[in-house]
Design a protein around this motif. Structure first.
Motif, short mmCIF file in Angstrom:
data_model
loop_
_atom_site.label_atom_id
_atom_site.label_comp_id
_atom_site.label_asym_id
_atom_site.label_seq_id
_atom_site.Cartn_x
_atom_site.Cartn_y
_atom_site.Cartn_z
N THR A 85 37.04 41.10 46.04
CA THR A 85 36.19 41.49 44.90
C THR A 85 34.79 41.84 45.37
OG1 THR A 85 37.51 40.14 43.43
CG2 THR A 85 35.33 40.72 42.65
N ASP A 89 33.14 45.46 45.05
CA ASP A 89 31.91 45.65 44.27
C ASP A 89 30.80 46.27 45.12
OD1 ASP A 89 33.09 44.73 41.99
OD2 ASP A 89 32.21 42.73 42.05
N VAL A 98 42.39 47.21 47.04
CA VAL A 98 42.41 46.16 46.02
C VAL A 98 43.82 45.98 45.47
CG1 VAL A 98 41.49 45.43 43.79
CG2 VAL A 98 40.01 46.60 45.39
N MET A 99 44.53 47.11 45.30
CA MET A 99 45.89 47.03 44.75
C MET A 99 46.81 46.28 45.70
SD MET A 99 46.19 50.79 43.09
CE MET A 99 47.79 50.66 42.36
N GLY A 133 45.79 47.34 26.62
CA GLY A 133 45.06 48.37 27.39
C GLY A 133 44.58 47.90 28.74
N VAL A 135 45.33 46.07 32.48
CA VAL A 135 46.41 45.70 33.41
C VAL A 135 46.01 44.55 34.35
CG1 VAL A 135 47.32 48.07 33.39
CG2 VAL A 135 45.82 47.35 35.27
N HIS A 136 44.78 44.08 34.25
CA HIS A 136 44.31 43.05 35.18
C HIS A 136 44.95 41.69 34.84
CE1 HIS A 136 41.09 46.10 35.29
NE2 HIS A 136 41.05 45.80 36.58
N ASP A 137 45.97 41.31 35.62
CA ASP A 137 46.70 40.11 35.21
C ASP A 137 46.60 38.94 36.20
OD1 ASP A 137 48.30 41.21 37.16
OD2 ASP A 137 50.13 41.23 35.95
N GLY A 139 44.10 36.78 36.78
CA GLY A 139 43.55 35.58 36.12
C GLY A 139 44.56 34.97 35.16
N THR A 181 43.29 37.20 28.20
CA THR A 181 42.48 37.57 29.36
C THR A 181 42.10 39.04 29.24
OG1 THR A 181 43.62 35.97 30.79
CG2 THR A 181 42.51 37.79 31.90
N LEU A 183 39.57 41.99 31.37
CA LEU A 183 38.65 42.27 32.48
C LEU A 183 37.80 43.50 32.22
CD1 LEU A 183 38.61 40.80 35.46
CD2 LEU A 183 40.43 40.16 33.92
N MET A 184 38.07 44.16 31.09
CA MET A 184 37.32 45.40 30.84
C MET A 184 36.58 45.31 29.50
SD MET A 184 39.57 48.44 32.48
CE MET A 184 40.84 48.50 31.31
N THR A 185 35.37 45.85 29.51
CA THR A 185 34.55 45.81 28.30
C THR A 185 35.21 46.63 27.18
OG1 THR A 185 33.28 47.50 29.45
CG2 THR A 185 32.28 45.34 29.29
N GLY A 211 38.33 35.80 31.29
CA GLY A 211 38.44 37.04 32.05
C GLY A 211 37.07 37.63 32.28
N GLY A 212 36.95 38.38 33.38
CA GLY A 212 35.66 38.90 33.82
C GLY A 212 34.80 39.56 32.77
N ALA A 231 40.07 29.38 35.07
CA ALA A 231 41.48 29.19 34.72
C ALA A 231 41.80 27.70 34.51
CB ALA A 231 42.38 29.78 35.81
#
Ligand code: B12
Length: 257
Positions: A85, A89, A98-99, A133, A135-137, A139, A181, A183-185, A211-212, A231
């Motif tokens: 991360t 960043d 990252v994937m 919407g 996909v960040h799973d 966490g 969770t 991760l996206m605004t 989540g972030g 978590a």
């Protein structure tokens, strides 16, 4: 006892502001960030390199050396993911890296789950999901692993879960708690929709969100929301619910004032 709390990690990561300090290859930059512990180092490195087999091998070695499988999620896998991360960043590595790391992380979480003793009697059911919407799973997968390890039955609705599916799962499973969770605004607003539909149907179940992208101020805006930063808070919140806490007392206990 090693200290791999988020706070201590942040300090280490801030100290090594790798991208700015000197020109390095991603591998060299990562090397600066890995923990030096001989059991944790190979796992963190394998996460960064996206090498699933090496992740599992490292985890097995740590378990053979006496570590509890479930604790390795936080103490080793998360440490590796923190390196990924940070370098993402900083613009040192890119999405394909990252994937690969995320896949290795998910395999590692699965391995830790399989190698953990779960409590024989279930304390109650929890419905978990990642916002529509999104996909960040990673966490969410940690949350479900920790809940299961702490004796809860988990209905895992997966990622990018439509609002109506969450509501239907609550109607069907009558959980003691729902988790979300995001991760996206752009996706966290789905939580408010889930909340409103649950309230409309009189399903006033605590809705633990993390989540972030999410913060306490956002979660406190909707009736059922309880914010969880880590978590590890998920099983704590669930335990508090079975001990009799309601949403107001959960907020008192888990929100920072
Ligand atoms: C890994 C990652 C990916 C992976 C995800 C793989 C996977 N299976 O999850 C891949 C490569 C697929 C990906 C894709 C994308 N990503 Co991405 N990704 C990341 C990255 C680098 C790390 C996220 C992560 O896994 N963190 C580690 C986990 C463990 O953290 P966590 O989920 O927050 O969970 C912790 C806590 O929040 C808590 N928690 C979580 N849930 C809950 C619930 C409860 C109840 C409780 C108590 C606690 C709790 O527990 C965990 C720790 O203990 C972040 C960067 C960052 N700084 O976060 C970007 C990031 C999230 N991604 C981003 C973006 C934009 C995308 C893409 C749109 C990129 C693109 N152009 O295609 C797509 C998303 C597509 C979509 N529709 O979702 C942005 C989001 C920006 C925003 N604010 O909206 C970020 C922030 C990067 C950035 N700086 O721009 N991504």
């Amino acid at each position: 006892m090693l200290d791999f709390t988020e706070e201590s990690l942040k300090k280490v990561l801030t100290r090594y502001n790798v991208a700015l300090e000197k020109e390095m290859t991603p591998e060299e930059a990562a090397e600066e960030l890995y923990p030096k512990d001989e059991l944790i180092y190979p796992i963190a490195k394998a996460i960064f390199e996206g090498e699933e087999d090496d992740v599992v091998e490292g985890l097995q070695a740590a378990i053979d050396a006496g570590k509890e499988a479930i604790t390795l999620i936080d103490d080793a896998l998360m440490v590796g993911m923190a390196v990924v991360t940070k370098l993402y960043d900083d613009g040192v590595i890119f999405l394909p890296n990252v994937m690969m790391s995320a896949d290795a992380m998910l395999d590692g979480i699965e391995f830790c789950k399989e190698n953990s003793d779960t409590a024989p009697e279930t304390k109650g059911t929890v419905v978990c999901h990642v916002a529509e919407g999104d996909v960040h799973d990673i966490g969410k997968n940690i949350v479900t692993a920790l809940l299961r390890a702490n004796g809860f039955d988990v209905v895992d609705l997966g990622r990018d879960c439509p609002v109506d599916e969450v509501v239907a799962a609550v109607e069907e499973n009558k959980p003691i708690m729902v988790t979300g969770t995001a991760l996206m605004t752009t996706t966290m607003y789905a939580f408010k929709e889930v909340n409103d539909k649950l309230v409309e149907k009189g399903l006033n179940v605590p809705f633990a969100c993390g989540g972030g992208a999410v913060n306490q101020d956002f979660v406190a805006q909707y009736e059922l929301g309880v914010y969880g930063e880590e978590a590890a808070d998920a099983p704590k919140i669930a335990d508090a619910i079975i001990a009799g806490s309601n949403i107001a007392t959960l907020r008192e206990a888990f929100h920072k004032h």
